[in-house]
Design a protein around this motif. Structure first.
Motif, PDB file in Angstrom:
ATOM      1  N   PHE A  19       0.839  -1.201   0.000  1.00 51.72           N
ATOM      2  CA  PHE A  19       0.000   0.000   0.000  1.00 51.72           C
ATOM      3  C   PHE A  19       0.875   1.253   0.000  1.00 51.72           C
ATOM      4  O   PHE A  19       0.667   2.175  -0.793  1.00 51.72           O
ATOM      5  N   ASP A  20       1.856   1.286   0.900  1.00 51.74           N
ATOM      6  CA  ASP A  20       2.740   2.457   1.008  1.00 51.74           C
ATOM      7  C   ASP A  20       3.541   2.684  -0.271  1.00 51.74           C
ATOM      8  O   ASP A  20       3.757   3.832  -0.686  1.00 51.74           O
ATOM      9  N   MET A  21       3.986   1.595  -0.906  1.00 50.48           N
ATOM     10  CA  MET A  21       4.720   1.724  -2.166  1.00 50.48           C
ATOM     11  C   MET A  21       3.822   2.365  -3.230  1.00 50.48           C
ATOM     12  O   MET A  21       4.218   3.316  -3.901  1.00 50.48           O
ATOM     13  N   PHE A  22       2.583   1.870  -3.366  1.00 57.50           N
ATOM     14  CA  PHE A  22       1.680   2.451  -4.361  1.00 57.50           C
ATOM     15  C   PHE A  22       1.308   3.889  -3.998  1.00 57.50           C
ATOM     16  O   PHE A  22       1.128   4.721  -4.884  1.00 57.50           O
ATOM     17  N   LYS A  23       1.203   4.192  -2.727  1.00 57.47           N
ATOM     18  CA  LYS A  23       0.866   5.550  -2.298  1.00 57.47           C
ATOM     19  C   LYS A  23       1.906   6.552  -2.797  1.00 57.47           C
ATOM     20  O   LYS A  23       1.565   7.684  -3.139  1.00 57.47           O
ATOM     21  N   SER A  24       3.159   6.121  -2.899  1.00 59.12           N
ATOM     22  CA  SER A  24       4.202   7.031  -3.379  1.00 59.12           C
ATOM     23  C   SER A  24       3.975   7.451  -4.834  1.00 59.12           C
ATOM     24  O   SER A  24       4.525   8.461  -5.279  1.00 59.12           O
ATOM     25  N   TYR A  25       3.148   6.708  -5.569  1.00 54.21           N
ATOM     26  CA  TYR A  25       2.832   7.049  -6.957  1.00 54.21           C
ATOM     27  C   TYR A  25       1.602   7.956  -7.066  1.00 54.21           C
ATOM     28  O   TYR A  25       1.215   8.334  -8.161  1.00 54.21           O
ATOM     29  N   THR A  26       0.965   8.280  -5.955  1.00 54.33           N
ATOM     30  CA  THR A  26      -0.319   8.991  -6.002  1.00 54.33           C
ATOM     31  C   THR A  26      -0.233  10.376  -5.379  1.00 54.33           C
ATOM     32  O   THR A  26      -1.182  10.819  -4.731  1.00 54.33           O
ATOM     33  N   GLN A  27       0.850  11.055  -5.581  1.00 55.11           N
ATOM     34  CA  GLN A  27       1.024  12.400  -5.035  1.00 55.11           C
ATOM     35  C   GLN A  27       0.259  13.417  -5.890  1.00 55.11           C
ATOM     36  O   GLN A  27      -0.206  13.100  -6.979  1.00 55.11           O
ATOM     37  N   ALA A  28       0.169  14.638  -5.386  1.00 56.10           N
ATOM     38  CA  ALA A  28      -0.573  15.693  -6.095  1.00 56.10           C
ATOM     39  C   ALA A  28      -0.054  15.866  -7.520  1.00 56.10           C
ATOM     40  O   ALA A  28      -0.833  16.013  -8.456  1.00 56.10           O
ATOM     41  N   GLU A  29       1.270  15.849  -7.684  1.00 60.24           N
ATOM     42  CA  GLU A  29       1.848  15.864  -9.024  1.00 60.24           C
ATOM     43  C   GLU A  29       2.213  14.432  -9.364  1.00 60.24           C
ATOM     44  O   GLU A  29       3.222  13.901  -8.909  1.00 60.24           O
ATOM     45  N   SER A  30       1.385  13.823 -10.151  1.00 55.95           N
ATOM     46  CA  SER A  30       1.497  12.394 -10.434  1.00 55.95           C
ATOM     47  C   SER A  30       2.839  12.027 -11.065  1.00 55.95           C
ATOM     48  O   SER A  30       3.376  12.771 -11.890  1.00 55.95           O
ATOM     49  N   HIS A  31       3.361  10.879 -10.683  1.00 54.98           N
ATOM     50  CA  HIS A  31       4.603  10.353 -11.244  1.00 54.98           C
ATOM     51  C   HIS A  31       4.444  10.113 -12.751  1.00 54.98           C
ATOM     52  O   HIS A  31       5.358  10.363 -13.527  1.00 54.98           O
ATOM     53  N   PHE A  32       3.275   9.619 -13.157  1.00 55.43           N
ATOM     54  CA  PHE A  32       3.006   9.326 -14.570  1.00 55.43           C
ATOM     55  C   PHE A  32       2.103  10.390 -15.180  1.00 55.43           C
ATOM     56  O   PHE A  32       1.059  10.719 -14.635  1.00 55.43           O
ATOM     57  N   VAL A  33       2.494  10.894 -16.347  1.00 58.59           N
ATOM     58  CA  VAL A  33       1.622  11.740 -17.145  1.00 58.59           C
ATOM     59  C   VAL A  33       0.768  10.838 -18.026  1.00 58.59           C
ATOM     60  O   VAL A  33      -0.416  11.078 -18.246  1.00 58.59           O
ATOM     61  N   MET A  34       1.378   9.763 -18.523  1.00 64.75           N
ATOM     62  CA  MET A  34       0.693   8.750 -19.320  1.00 64.75           C
ATOM     63  C   MET A  34       1.320   7.420 -18.968  1.00 64.75           C
ATOM     64  O   MET A  34       2.531   7.302 -18.825  1.00 64.75           O
ATOM     65  N   ASN A  35       0.469   6.407 -18.828  1.00 63.80           N
ATOM     66  CA  ASN A  35       0.957   5.079 -18.495  1.00 63.80           C
ATOM     67  C   ASN A  35      -0.014   4.062 -19.082  1.00 63.80           C
ATOM     68  O   ASN A  35      -1.227   4.187 -18.887  1.00 63.80           O
ATOM     69  N   ALA A  36       0.490   3.081 -19.800  1.00 67.67           N
ATOM     70  CA  ALA A  36      -0.372   2.040 -20.373  1.00 67.67           C
ATOM     71  C   ALA A  36       0.360   0.705 -20.308  1.00 67.67           C
ATOM     72  O   ALA A  36       1.511   0.599 -20.727  1.00 67.67           O
ATOM     73  N   HIS A  37      -0.323  -0.288 -19.745  1.00 70.67           N
ATOM     74  CA  HIS A  37       0.210  -1.645 -19.646  1.00 70.67           C
ATOM     75  C   HIS A  37      -0.525  -2.548 -20.635  1.00 70.67           C
ATOM     76  O   HIS A  37      -1.747  -2.460 -20.764  1.00 70.67           O
ATOM     77  N   PHE A  38       0.221  -3.430 -21.274  1.00 72.63           N
ATOM     78  CA  PHE A  38      -0.342  -4.417 -22.197  1.00 72.63           C
ATOM     79  C   PHE A  38       0.205  -5.779 -21.787  1.00 72.63           C
ATOM     80  O   PHE A  38       1.415  -5.927 -21.641  1.00 72.63           O
ATOM     81  N   VAL A  39      -0.673  -6.755 -21.578  1.00 67.29           N
ATOM     82  CA  VAL A  39      -0.218  -8.086 -21.185  1.00 67.29           C
ATOM     83  C   VAL A  39      -0.589  -9.105 -22.261  1.00 67.29           C
ATOM     84  O   VAL A  39      -1.609  -8.986 -22.931  1.00 67.29           O
TER      85      VAL A  39
END
Length: 182
Positions: free
Chosen positions: A84-104
């Protein structure tokens, strides 16, 4: 064939069919779980409901990067709270990702009772807050556990880098070339 033999064969056939149906339903639930995980990760930002993401994980779960590059980049998180804490670091006010897309793709899912082992190849396209863009490929090895309520959740998530490279940008205003329609 006597009626008793017919009834016994029908019952065995029904048992086999029900077992196969359970396998298919488990595979589909696991597939839906990993696809929902990717969908949420595609949009990680300050508005992301991390409880929805974390509801995909078993209470006793592990998330880790493996192999030289991802072990160093991501590390290992050996509890639900650490994940949870690791993912929380990606959810700050200024997002780490501007665009992100995963394909499996290249999916393999093996069910054994209330446990499952699955793997996928993943391609990730990202643009970061600093404007850099990356193309990454990884092998995902994921263990799932069926919960007492029947839901399948991530028990142990591993991601291992296959390749990673910077790219100049993803989106362009250039006209998309298509064959003439005249």
């Amino acid at each position: 064939m006597s009626k008793d033999e017919y009834d016994m064969n029908s019952q065995m056939d029904l048992t086999v069919i029900l077992q196969r149906l359970e396998q298919l339903e488990a595979q589909n639930a696991i597939r839906n779980c990993i696809h929902r995980y990717m969908e949420i990760c595609d949009g990680l930002n300050a508005k992301t409901d991390l409880n929805e993401l974390m509801d995909l994980f078993d209470q006793d779960s592990i998330w880790e990067g493996i192999g030289e590059k991802y072990a160093q980049s991501f590390g290992r998180y050996a509890s639900w709270q650490a994940i949870f804490d690791m993912f929380k670091s990606y959810t700050q006010a200024e997002s780490h990702f501007v665009m992100n897309a995963h394909f499996v793709s290249s999916e393999q899912i093996y069910i054994a009772g209330d446990q499952a082992n699955a793997s996928w190849l993943m391609l990730q396209t990202s643009t970061f807050l600093n404007g850099d863009s990356h193309l990454n490929a990884a092998k995902l090895s994921v263990k799932f556990k069926q919960q007492t309520d029947g839901l399948w959740k991530i028990k142990h998530f591993q991601t291992e880098n296959i390749f990673s490279r910077p790219v100049s940008h993803w989106n362009s205003t250039a006209i998309l070339p298509v064959p003439s329609q005249q």
